[in-house]
Design a protein around this motif. Structure first.
Motif, PDB file in Angstrom:
ATOM      1  N   GLU B 304      16.637  15.540  12.387  1.00  0.00           N
ATOM      2  CA  GLU B 304      16.059  14.482  13.216  1.00  0.00           C
ATOM      3  C   GLU B 304      16.791  13.154  13.052  1.00  0.00           C
ATOM      4  OE1 GLU B 304      13.274  14.230   9.643  1.00  0.00           O
ATOM      5  OE2 GLU B 304      15.058  15.301  10.310  1.00  0.00           O
ATOM      6  N   THR B 314       6.187  10.298   8.516  1.00  0.00           N
ATOM      7  CA  THR B 314       5.553  11.592   8.769  1.00  0.00           C
ATOM      8  C   THR B 314       6.525  12.598   9.358  1.00  0.00           C
ATOM      9  OG1 THR B 314       4.842  10.653  10.841  1.00  0.00           O
ATOM     10  CG2 THR B 314       3.225  10.775   9.083  1.00  0.00           C
ATOM     11  N   GLU B 315       7.642  12.116   9.870  1.00  0.00           N
ATOM     12  CA  GLU B 315       8.561  13.044  10.509  1.00  0.00           C
ATOM     13  C   GLU B 315       9.600  13.584   9.555  1.00  0.00           C
ATOM     14  OE1 GLU B 315       8.537  11.766  15.166  1.00  0.00           O
ATOM     15  OE2 GLU B 315       9.919  10.817  13.788  1.00  0.00           O
ATOM     16  N   ALA B 317      10.499  15.880   8.095  1.00  0.00           N
ATOM     17  CA  ALA B 317      10.164  17.292   7.995  1.00  0.00           C
ATOM     18  C   ALA B 317      11.196  18.009   7.150  1.00  0.00           C
ATOM     19  CB  ALA B 317      10.145  17.900   9.371  1.00  0.00           C
ATOM     20  N   THR B 318      10.720  18.857   6.302  1.00  0.00           N
ATOM     21  CA  THR B 318      11.614  19.715   5.548  1.00  0.00           C
ATOM     22  C   THR B 318      11.110  21.112   5.745  1.00  0.00           C
ATOM     23  OG1 THR B 318      10.234  19.232   3.682  1.00  0.00           O
ATOM     24  CG2 THR B 318      12.323  18.058   3.827  1.00  0.00           C
ATOM     25  N   ASP B 325       1.465  16.965   7.337  1.00  0.00           N
ATOM     26  CA  ASP B 325       2.371  16.306   8.278  1.00  0.00           C
ATOM     27  C   ASP B 325       1.907  16.500   9.712  1.00  0.00           C
ATOM     28  OD1 ASP B 325       5.580  16.765   6.639  1.00  0.00           O
ATOM     29  OD2 ASP B 325       3.902  15.406   6.302  1.00  0.00           O
ATOM     30  N   ASP B 329       0.715  13.739  12.545  1.00  0.00           N
ATOM     31  CA  ASP B 329       1.389  13.615  13.831  1.00  0.00           C
ATOM     32  C   ASP B 329       0.408  13.713  14.985  1.00  0.00           C
ATOM     33  OD1 ASP B 329       4.505  15.085  12.905  1.00  0.00           O
ATOM     34  OD2 ASP B 329       3.954  13.020  13.304  1.00  0.00           O
TER      35      ASP B 329
END
Lengths: 300, 335, 258
Positions: B304, B314-315, B317-318, B325, B329
């Motif tokens: 991202e 919050t983004e 992401a893993t 998460d 969102d």
């Protein structure tokens, strides 16, 4: 004729070891779809634990007797079985829902750990097994078959028969098959899924360890890397028989053992592993379900 | 990091790499050269495992193909080193296709075993064939030269490796952000959906596999002339595992991560010299711990984080992002 | 009206089980049609055959003059077929934009060479891919989410993203597999409007699998009803839904009903 019989007899012993290890592969794969890369190392661990027990209990050449050897074998199987359960608990259970790649890499890590841990404990050199087996035997159609070979095949057959009865007659066996079909549903039906998976690892590890101890006694030497290639071979056997199928693993092991001995006879000893690996690749490409495996319908 | 700071970091790193020979002793220079080999190998494997998601446990086989092709052509047929490079690369690509074509349809775990089997077969072939010099291998491989200057010293090989490593990183980076690279990632994420989007998964996997093979063979060719002697021992399963470890440790699919992983895999054992025997034990434990606690690697790929990206906490992401998460969102979207 | 997608006597068997039996229908160009039927009636199997994931045991499937049976899913996509999946099949760890870019794969041609040298053609094509992807996202109203990771989107947005991704393949026929599942009333109304806009703007044919009768009535010009893999009715929504056989398939026979 005598050469053929000799090849078959020798192949049968190696094949019995392959079968015992392949059973662990196939059971673990059947229940949680994991290729336990570290499985071959449990065989190695079995050989070393047996080695230590024999050394400590003074199982020198003659005095120990058959009973003593059998007790060591059983003890080894229990110890390594517990180690197998421990590995499942620590390394695999937290990753049951993780992507396949993660759990495969974990298994490789476990394998490295076991091999090098054993090297530290028992040393990097070949160790001579503290057990002298007699070379007496009988002549059959011109081939020499030792009593030890007969004994090893007999013990292996006994172990496999026991497993077969256990899987088919007990509640645990039923639970194993149910978990293989649908883990979530089993949770909901009150089956202790983790307990059953742990037991599967215990059985798989102890069978491999039994093969390890017997192989140590049969070949006379043990080494920390002895599990690597045989693990691959046993996997080949499991695939040959049809991965996930218990009778398939038994049959696959015996077949591979004999094919390999025949291959060695034809192509020479240095090509033995190439024969086995080529066979593996050919089966996976041409008939991935093996001889007795069920067709797995892929999602979609 | 924003793009300009990233650029500065890369330039600084390159500058350090360029002056390193003048700052370090021979021992560490050798370690650095080896680390650069691993950067190339790990980037090649990164294409296969990181981008396309194909677990390859026999990658050292391609390293061997490159090394032996160069070694044989130079010692038996007296070829120039530079001419052996394209031959070795083409040869590796062909071997890659031969191995890949029948096997890439297999499920991921079967593929892992098959590649392992192929790796072993290639190693056993090297041990048993006369043309590869059997177990003792090939020795007396001549040094390469550029217009009369013979690359013989440690520093020469360091710079040669540095150039190849930089080229490999740039090539893999460019592939990764192209139409082809995205296709690999689609396949890794969901094969069926990728196929439904018009991506021929078999062809794309074969391409990834061959490109990995070509990069691996390039490293092998250079390895042959650097060592001037090669033996089957250098191309064992352990070698494949160490390369894989570099990729996993750094972060699958992450280019800076894989560079970091390669350097760590080489540098850590040197730092752990005092506990020689424990090295691989520690590696094994590290692999397990990594998968349990940080499966995305030390420097994970962040898809991202691209130009113009407006990121929020919050983004981040893993892999295996938590349900938390998602909930956050959702709230943001409803607001 | 010319026909866009035709199924001729298509049968699909899994071993002894017949999932779809001798199914024929004709979807006219530019129409919105629906396939309905109880669970297990073979609806998704029909989609999987059209898109090449299953190979029919017998019969023909024709898209604008091209025989689809025997072709790979990727080839069928190139011919102009796009689909969404019943249980969302996004690329979960990639960005929304990258997800949609996947649709452009079959419409572009740059290879390794272009990527390595960053040729002008390569850069032009990358720009085209990005612009098209953004257009598709804008069309479904998601351009603000470009940089988010697909799996972190709320459920409804993931459904829209799948539609945008399908549109990026520039299809002639769009197959939507239960697009309204899990959506609330307002979201369903939006979806209906979106599907109608897609049809006119992209000039394509839409075929929907759906359970929601309200949605089907509002949107489809033709309804095909499947039960146990057989077509039991076909026609306008009003005709079909009052057909006694259809009512029976859904509610059971008169005497069995409460």
């Amino acid at each position: 004729m005598d050469i053929l019989v000799q090849t078959l007899a020798d192949g049968l012993v190696i094949g019995a070891f392959y079968s015992l290890i392949a059973l662990g592969y196939t059971m673990v794969f059947g229940i949680i779809k994991l290729l336990n890369f570290a499985h071959g190392d449990l065989y190695m661990l079995g050989a070393f634990v047996g080695y230590t027990l024999l050394s400590v209990l003074g199982g020198d050449s003659s005095g120990g007797g058959l009973m003593g050897i059998l007790i060591v074998l059983l003890l080894t199987m229990v110890i390594v079985g517990v180690i197998g359960m421990g590995i499942e608990r620590v390394a695999y259970r937290p990753l049951l829902l993780a992507p396949r790649l993660s759990i495969l890499i974990t298994a490789i890590g476990v394998s490295l750990f076991l091999e090098n841990g054993s090297m530290i404990v028992w040393g990097a050199q070949y160790q001579v097994y503290p057990l002298q087996l007699s070379h007496d035997g009988i002549s059959l159609l011109g081939a020499k078959i030792t009593y030890v070979q007969i004994g090893l095949v007999f013990i292996s057959a006994l172990l496999m028969l026991g497993l077969h009865l256990f899987i088919n007659r007990s509640l645990y066996g039923k639970a194993m098959r149910a978990i293989a079909l649908d883990q979530t549903a089993c949770h909901l039906m009150g089956i202790h899924v983790h307990k059953v998976i742990g037991l599967t690892f215990f059985i798989g590890a102890s069978l491999a360890a039994g093969a390890g101890t017997m192989a140590g006694a049969y070949y006379g030497t043990v080494n920390f890397m002895m599990g690597f290639v045989i693990g691959l071979k046993a996997f080949t056997a499991a695939v040959l028989g049809g991965i996930g199928s218990i009778p398939g693993a038994m049959l696959g092991g015996l077949l591979l053992g004999m094919m390999e001995t025949a291959g060695t006879f034809i192509f020479g000893g240095s090509w033995k592993d190439v024969v086995a690996f080529s066979l593996l690749i050919m089966i996976l490409v041409l008939k991935p379900t093996g001889i007795m495996g069920e067709k797995v319908t892929e999602r979609m | 990091m924003n793009p300009s700071r990233k650029k500065i970091a890369v330039v600084l790193l390159l500058a350090v790499a360029c002056v390193l020979p003048f700052l370090s002793n021979n021992y560490w220079l050798d370690v650095a050269t080896l680390a650069l080999f691993y950067v190339v190998l790990a980037q090649g494997l990164n294409v296969v495992v990181g981008f396309a998601g194909l677990l390859d446990l026999g990658y050292a086989a391609f390293f061997a193909v490159g090394a032996y092709t160069t070694g044989i052509l130079m010692t038996v047929y007296q070829w120039s080193f530079w001419l052996t490079l394209p031959v070795a690369m083409v040869f590796a690509a062909i071997v890659g296709v031969i191995i890949g074509a029948p096997t890439l349809r297999l499920r991921s775990d079967y593929l892992a075993i098959v590649t392992l089997g192929f790796g072993e077969i290639i190693r056993i072939l090297a041990i048993n064939l006369t043309i590869t010099g059997s177990a003792s291998g090939i020795y007396g491989i001549p040094r390469p030269s550029i217009g009369g200057y013979v690359l013989g010293g440690q520093i020469d090989f360091y710079y040669l490796n540095l150039i190849i490593a930089v080229l490999a990183v740039v090539a893999v980076k460019r592939l990764g952000t192209s139409r082809i690279g995205r296709a690999w990632m689609y396949i890794r994420e969901d094969e069926d959906a990728a196929e439904a989007m018009g991506i021929n998964r078999i062809n794309m996997k074969l391409l990834a596999y061959s490109i990995g093979a070509v990069i691996g063979s390039l490293a092998g060719s250079v390895f042959a002339v650097k060592m001037s002697a090669i033996a089957p021992l250098s191309f064992s399963f352990t070698q494949s595992i160490m390369i894989l470890l570099a990729v996993v440790l750094g972060g699958l699919g992450s280019i800076p991560g894989v560079v970091l992983g390669a350097v760590l895999v080489i540098a850590l054992p040197e730092l752990l010299r005092s506990v020689e025997d424990w090295r691989y034990l520690i590696f094994g434990a590290a692999l397990v711990a990594m998968m349990l606690f940080r499966p995305q690697g030390l420097w994970p790929a962040r898809y991202e984080m691209k130009r113009g990206a407006r990121r929020s906490k919050t983004e981040e992401a893993t892999e295996g992002g938590s349900g938390n998460d998602v909930k956050l969102d959702n709230e943001k979207c409803n607001a | 009206m010319t026909s866009s997608l035709t199924m001729k006597n298509v049968t699909l068997k899994f071993g002894g089980l017949t999932a779809v039996n001798d199914l024929s229908f004709d979807i006219s160009r530019g129409s919105i049609s629906s396939i309905i039927g109880p669970n297990g009636a073979g609806k998704t199997s029909v989609f999987n055959m059209i898109t090449g994931f299953y190979r029919p045991t017998a019969g023909q499937i024709i898209l604008a003059g091209n025989q689809l049976v025997g072709k790979k899913p990727s080839q069928i996509t190139r011919l102009g077929m796009a689909r969404t999946f019943q249980n969302l099949r996004l690329f979960p760890n990639l960005t929304v934009l990258d997800n949609v870019k996947s649709g452009m794969h079959s419409r572009t041609s740059q290879t390794v060479w272009g990527a390595l040298w960053q040729t002008r053609a390569q850069r032009r094509e990358e720009q085209l891919i990005e612009d098209t992807a953004r257009d598709c996202l804008r069309f479904v109203g998601m351009e603000d989410s470009c940089w988010r990771i697909a799996k972190n989107l709320p459920y409804g947005a993931q459904r829209y993203l799948e539609i945008a991704r399908a549109l990026a393949t520039k299809p002639r026929v769009l197959l939507l597999d239960e697009p309204a599942a899990g959506l609330n009333y307002e979201e369903k109304e939006d979806l209906i409007a979106l599907i109608k806009r897609i049809r006119t703007h992209y000039e394509l044919t839409v075929l929907i699998i759906e359970h929601d009768m309200g949605l089907i009535k509002k949107i489809s010009e033709k309804v095909i009803v499947l039960d146990y893999g057989q077509k039991i009715a076909e026609g306008t929504p009003e005709n079909v839904l009052s057909n006694p056989r259809v009512v029976e398939a859904y509610l059971g026979k008169e005497e069995e009903a409460i």
